[in-house]
Design an enzyme around this catalytic site. Structure first.
Site, short mmCIF file in Angstrom:
data_model
loop_
_atom_site.label_atom_id
_atom_site.label_comp_id
_atom_site.label_asym_id
_atom_site.label_seq_id
_atom_site.Cartn_x
_atom_site.Cartn_y
_atom_site.Cartn_z
N ASN A 1 56.41 -14.97 83.31
CA ASN A 1 57.62 -15.79 83.41
C ASN A 1 57.84 -16.47 82.05
O ASN A 1 57.17 -17.43 81.72
CB ASN A 1 57.40 -16.83 84.52
CG ASN A 1 58.54 -17.83 84.63
OD1 ASN A 1 59.60 -17.65 84.03
ND2 ASN A 1 58.32 -18.89 85.40
N TRP A 2 58.81 -15.96 81.31
CA TRP A 2 59.03 -16.46 79.95
C TRP A 2 59.81 -17.76 79.93
O TRP A 2 59.99 -18.37 78.89
CB TRP A 2 59.74 -15.40 79.10
CG TRP A 2 58.92 -14.17 78.86
CD1 TRP A 2 57.63 -13.94 79.25
CD2 TRP A 2 59.32 -12.99 78.14
NE1 TRP A 2 57.21 -12.69 78.83
CE2 TRP A 2 58.23 -12.09 78.15
CE3 TRP A 2 60.50 -12.60 77.50
CZ2 TRP A 2 58.28 -10.83 77.53
CZ3 TRP A 2 60.56 -11.35 76.89
CH2 TRP A 2 59.47 -10.48 76.90
N LYS A 3 60.34 -18.16 81.07
CA LYS A 3 61.12 -19.41 81.17
C LYS A 3 62.23 -19.43 80.12
O LYS A 3 62.77 -18.38 79.78
CB LYS A 3 60.19 -20.62 81.09
CG LYS A 3 59.03 -20.51 82.10
CD LYS A 3 58.23 -21.75 82.28
CE LYS A 3 57.11 -21.50 83.29
NZ LYS A 3 56.30 -22.66 83.54
N HIS B 1 60.99 -21.25 92.16
CA HIS B 1 59.97 -21.73 91.23
C HIS B 1 59.97 -23.25 91.25
O HIS B 1 61.02 -23.88 91.40
CB HIS B 1 60.28 -21.19 89.82
CG HIS B 1 59.17 -21.51 88.85
ND1 HIS B 1 59.05 -22.74 88.26
CD2 HIS B 1 58.14 -20.76 88.41
CE1 HIS B 1 57.97 -22.72 87.48
NE2 HIS B 1 57.40 -21.53 87.56
N GLU C 1 59.89 -25.41 89.02
CA GLU C 1 60.81 -26.05 88.07
C GLU C 1 62.23 -26.04 88.62
O GLU C 1 63.00 -26.97 88.40
CB GLU C 1 60.71 -25.36 86.70
CG GLU C 1 59.40 -25.72 86.00
CD GLU C 1 58.87 -24.68 85.04
OE1 GLU C 1 59.60 -23.76 84.65
OE2 GLU C 1 57.67 -24.78 84.70
N GLU D 1 51.75 -21.59 93.65
CA GLU D 1 51.64 -22.27 92.36
C GLU D 1 51.55 -23.78 92.59
O GLU D 1 52.57 -24.44 92.79
CB GLU D 1 52.88 -21.98 91.50
CG GLU D 1 53.05 -20.52 91.16
CD GLU D 1 53.92 -20.37 89.91
OE1 GLU D 1 53.40 -19.88 88.91
OE2 GLU D 1 55.08 -20.77 89.95
N GLY E 1 51.73 -25.47 83.68
CA GLY E 1 51.97 -25.95 82.32
C GLY E 1 51.12 -27.16 81.94
O GLY E 1 51.39 -27.83 80.95
N SER F 1 48.65 -22.36 84.92
CA SER F 1 47.69 -22.37 83.80
C SER F 1 46.69 -21.22 83.86
O SER F 1 45.51 -21.39 83.58
CB SER F 1 46.96 -23.72 83.73
OG SER F 1 47.90 -24.75 83.48
N GLY G 1 52.93 -18.28 83.10
CA GLY G 1 54.00 -18.91 82.32
C GLY G 1 53.61 -18.93 80.84
O GLY G 1 53.75 -17.93 80.13
N GLY G 2 53.09 -20.06 80.38
CA GLY G 2 52.81 -20.27 78.95
C GLY G 2 52.06 -19.10 78.30
O GLY G 2 52.44 -18.64 77.23
P1 PGA Z 1 51.95 -21.78 83.43
O1 PGA Z 1 53.25 -21.54 84.31
O2 PGA Z 1 51.17 -20.49 83.42
O3 PGA Z 1 52.47 -22.18 82.07
O4 PGA Z 1 51.17 -22.89 84.09
C1 PGA Z 1 53.21 -20.79 85.50
C2 PGA Z 1 54.59 -20.69 86.08
O5 PGA Z 1 55.37 -21.63 85.91
O6 PGA Z 1 54.97 -19.69 86.71
#
Ligand code: PGA
Length: 262
Positions: free
Chosen positions: A13-15, A99, A101, A171, A177, A217, A238-239
């Site tokens: 997930n590149w956000k 998600h 976010e 999640e 994050g 994470s 994500g990150g």
């Molecule tokens: P993260 O994000 O790996 O940066 O914790 C995961 C996600 O939001 O899907």
């Protein structure tokens, strides 16, 4: 095939990150690593504006393309929104829904998740539906209650066969994050619970085939022990997915755990 009989499912997930050249470059590096990752399912989720460019880079490879969100109507006067048919046309096979976010920053609810899930299925997309508790819920012992509420409302009204294309992602919001990962035991407890709930609703066969991802994470260093857990079928990253080495490392470590079990 039962969830654990197939290789790991790794979603990046590149956000809201990367320029077009950066997005193409990252996708290209992941395509090049594809041969090493053959037994896994790899899907990249760039921002909407990079879908076409990344789709072009992935063409002819086994790596899938997905979008980070969609709207629940197929077309019309919905300024700023993108529909399922548009994502299909842009080459997407997958879409993220709910998600944390989106829930926390953009006010998404279990109700909107439910409508978006319907739209994704209607458009022939495979949705990845995200659930997870916030820190206060975990600390007050309400994790399972929260997950149950999200599953019940988010999946309301769907027939068992509709759910065959649905991937779930657990999640924990406090792990996204933050660098704090759920321990393998903490994650497995929720994953096993989600699978039990799927079994109650959709039967044992469908539940055992369901793919349940962990996110929060994930890094190369924790991918192996997490994937060793029985009900963790892969990761939503994500990150660490913004770096080819980190992302491929996560997939490689999950594959190492998978191959040991075969
Ligand atoms: P993260 O994000 O790996 O940066 O914790 C995961 C996600 O939001 O899907």
């Amino acid at each position: 095939m039962a969830g654990r009989d197939r290789g790991p499912f790794i979603a990046g997930n590149w956000k809201m990150n990367l320029t077009l050249p950066e997005a193409r470059g990252l996708a290209q590096k992941i395509v090049e690593a594809g041969a090493e990752l053959r037994e896994s399912t790899i899907v990249l989720f760039p921002p909407f504006t990079a879908l076409a460019a990344v789709g072009g880079t992935l063409a002819g490879s086994a790596i899938g393309l997905g979008a980070q969100d969609l709207f629940w109507e197929d077309q019309g006067a919905y300024t700023g929104e993108v529909s399922g048919p548009m994502l299909k046309e842009a080459g997407c096979a997958y879409v993220l829904i709910g998600h944390s976010e989106r829930r926390q920053v953009f006010g998404e609810t279990d109700e909107t998740v439910n409508r978006k899930l319907g739209a994704a299925l209607r458009s022939g997309l495979s949705p990845i539906v995200c659930v997870g508790e916030v820190l206060a819920e975990r600390e007050s012992g309400r994790t399972i209650e929260r997950i149950d509420a999200q599953l019940a409302a988010g999946l309301r009204g769907f027939a068992p066969e509709d759910l065959e294309r649905v991937v779930l992602a657990y999640e924990p919001v406090w792990a996204i994050g933050t660098g704090k990962t759920a321990s393998p035991g903490q994650a497995e407890e929720v994953h096993a619970h989600v699978r039990r709930r799927l079994e109650e609703r959709y039967g044992k066969d469908r539940a055992s085939c369901a793919i349940i991802l962990y996110g929060g994470s994930v890094k190369p260093a924790n991918s192996y022990p997490l994937f060793k857990e029985k009900n963790i079928d892969g990761f939503l990253v994500g990150g660490a997915s913004l770096d080819a080495g980190g992302f491929v490392g996560i997939a490689g470590e999950a594959l190492r755990a998978y191959r040991e079990e075969k």
